[in-house]
Write a protein that holds these residues in place. Structure first.
Motif, PDB file in Angstrom:
ATOM      1  N   GLN A  42       0.657  -1.484   0.450  1.00 17.11           N
ATOM      2  CA  GLN A  42      -0.075  -0.192  -0.102  1.00 17.11           C
ATOM      3  C   GLN A  42       0.576   1.498   0.061  1.00 17.11           C
ATOM      4  O   GLN A  42       0.338   1.963  -0.344  1.00 17.11           O
ATOM      5  N   ASN A  72       0.249   4.323  -2.646  1.00 15.18           N
ATOM      6  CA  ASN A  72       0.386   5.575  -2.521  1.00 15.18           C
ATOM      7  C   ASN A  72       1.763   6.729  -3.295  1.00 15.18           C
ATOM      8  O   ASN A  72       1.120   7.128  -3.999  1.00 15.18           O
ATOM      9  N   THR A 112      -8.859   3.493   5.344  1.00 12.16           N
ATOM     10  CA  THR A 112      -9.712   5.132   5.108  1.00 12.16           C
ATOM     11  C   THR A 112      -9.055   6.331   5.314  1.00 12.16           C
ATOM     12  O   THR A 112      -8.605   6.109   6.266  1.00 12.16           O
ATOM     13  N   ALA A 167     -10.145   2.951  -0.299  1.00  6.40           N
ATOM     14  CA  ALA A 167     -10.032   3.102  -1.240  1.00  6.40           C
ATOM     15  C   ALA A 167     -10.711   1.616  -2.403  1.00  6.40           C
ATOM     16  O   ALA A 167     -12.474   1.140  -1.839  1.00  6.40           O
ATOM     17  N   HIS A 195      -8.215   5.291  -4.700  1.00  6.80           N
ATOM     18  CA  HIS A 195      -8.921   5.383  -3.203  1.00  6.80           C
ATOM     19  C   HIS A 195     -10.161   6.429  -4.027  1.00  6.80           C
ATOM     20  O   HIS A 195      -9.470   7.387  -5.243  1.00  6.80           O
TER      21      HIS A 195
END
Length: 433
Positions: free
Chosen positions: A206, A210, A291, A314, A402
């Motif tokens: 993750q 990002n 979140t 997400a 997202h």
């Protein structure tokens, strides 16, 4: 993870954008205002390398972190666990099994789960005073495994061979800040959690999701350097959430106080007969994406929506049918940039087509309950339910999938403004504490 590193190495070798270098060790890191200089040691000697940005993914004992005089802070759990991989054939379901204070391993916990190729992994809690070298000896491991198998009606007749074993401890900790100028930290270099819940590798992936699109946007001149500050802010919050869940699981599995043990034992006793108590049994809540409620890249809701797909969430997947009749999945249809999910409405769809912000072209995906012009069919209604998507509604997804904004019937200018905000081009999305 048995094959993942091999697959990643194969993909890296196949990519012209990746220079994969073996037996290279970073022995010095020198940050500057506009670049980072690395000193690399190899069997053939040292060389220096300059980079515009450095992403340090060098693990929990990060050399880059040490070079910069930084540290991770948190809690180290005074406990030891034996991990043993055993190969055996059995017909038990592929489930995670957990034993709390079992008769074959009193006052401790045991975990078993299936792995590929007929291997099962067993974790035995040992306690802090256990001797790691003694516990790793086959003569001590095999009796423990036999006692576990004898306890299970499904496994008791299984023959097994010991494949591998180790003893480990763990900490829940993170760096105070994940960005230090041109150096950004990710994965275990930035944060560490207990193994319960599979949060370590998941949170590292993750981090990459990002940071990857943000760093690419900055390097291409599509977004300001301040966009990278939001990587730190968002992933620091995610690390805090993972550490919180991981610590709670660890305290349930291995209670370190009389109050924790009383709660754990009461929950387990009630769970035998009371369904509500079963939801309190915490053997490691499995990892889910965080979140990002407080992200400065989110555009706050101006309309009323139901469901979990709030700005910062997400994206949820769902089965869809393409225009050619083939079945597919929603997340596979997303582009590499911004995507607008539109409750099928030709007027709204046409208003958004061709929208481009700093080289990020918006992909428009119309979602319809039945075949319609250029739309993805939502055969089960799952997309509409999960996103509360009605005709004309729009949910905007940023490049890492997202949600960053949503409207009931937006104007083109509103969507463009939300894209600018998600690129840190709008006022209010730039600074990061």
């Amino acid at each position: 993870m048995t094959y993942v590193e091999g697959y990643l190495a194969e993909r890296a070798r196949a990519s012209p954008l990746i220079d994969l270098r073996w037996k290279n060790e970073v022995v010095a890191t020198e940050p500057h205002a506009d670049h980072v200089t690395l000193t690399i040691a190899t069997p053939d000697g040292e060389y220096r390398l300059e980079a515009g940005y450095l992403v340090a993914c060098d693990g929990s004992r990060s050399a880059v972190r040490r070079h910069l005089g930084l540290e991770s802070k948190g809690r180290t759990f005074r406990d030891r666990f034996l991990i043993a991989d055993v190969r055996m054939a059995h017909d038990a379901p592929a489930e995670r099994w957990f034993w709390f204070d079992p008769t074959f391993h009193p006052n401790q916990s045991v975990l078993l789960h299936r792995q590929p190729d007929g291997v099962s992994r067993i974790d035995f809690q040992l306690g802090w005073d256990a001797d790691p070298e003694e516990e790793k000896k086959p003569g001590n491991i095999i009796p423990r495994v036999k006692a576990l198998l004898a306890h299970s009606p499904v496994l008791k007749d299984s023959e097994f061979t010991l494949e591998w074993a180790s003893v480990y401890t763990f900490s829940c900790q993170r760096m105070e800040r994940f960005r230090h100028g041109r150096v950004l930290f990710a994965g275990d270099a930035a944060h560490g959690v207990s193994p319960f819940g599979a949060r370590g590798a998941n949170s590292g992936v993750q981090d990459a999701d990002n940071l990857g699109w943000k760093l690419a946007a900055v390097l291409r001149g599509q977004a300001p350097d301040a966009l990278l500050d939001t990587y730190a802010r968002e992933r620091e919050a995610a690390a805090d959430e993972n550490i919180r869940h991981s610590t709670r699981a660890t305290d349930f599995i291995t209670p370190k106080s009389a109050a924790s043990r009383l709660f754990r034992d009461a929950v387990l006793a009630l769970a035998r007969t009371q369904p509500f108590a079963r939801t309190l049994v915490n053997s490691g809540r499995l990892s889910t994406a965080t979140t990002l409620h407080g992200s400065p890249l989110n555009t706050p809701d101006g309309d009323t929506f139901d469901g979990a797909m709030v700005p910062g969430a997400a994206a949820a997947d769902a089965r869809v049918t393409r225009a050619d009749g083939r079945e597919d999945w929603l997340l596979r249809r997303l582009g590499g940039g911004f995507t607008a999910l539109v409750g099928a409405d030709p007027v709204v769809e046409d208003a958004l087509r061709g929208l481009d912000v700093n080289g990020f072209a918006l992909t428009v995906l119309a979602i319809s309950p039945a075949p319609a012009r250029d739309a993805l069919v939502d055969p089960d209604g799952a997309v509409a339910r999960r996103y509360d998507l009605r005709p004309g509604s729009v949910v905007l997804l940023r490049p890492d999938a997202h949600v960053c904004a949503r409207w009931r019937t937006p104007a083109r200018a509103q969507v463009e403004s939300a894209m600018r905000r998600a690129l840190a081009l709008a006022e209010g999305a730039l600074p990061c504490p």
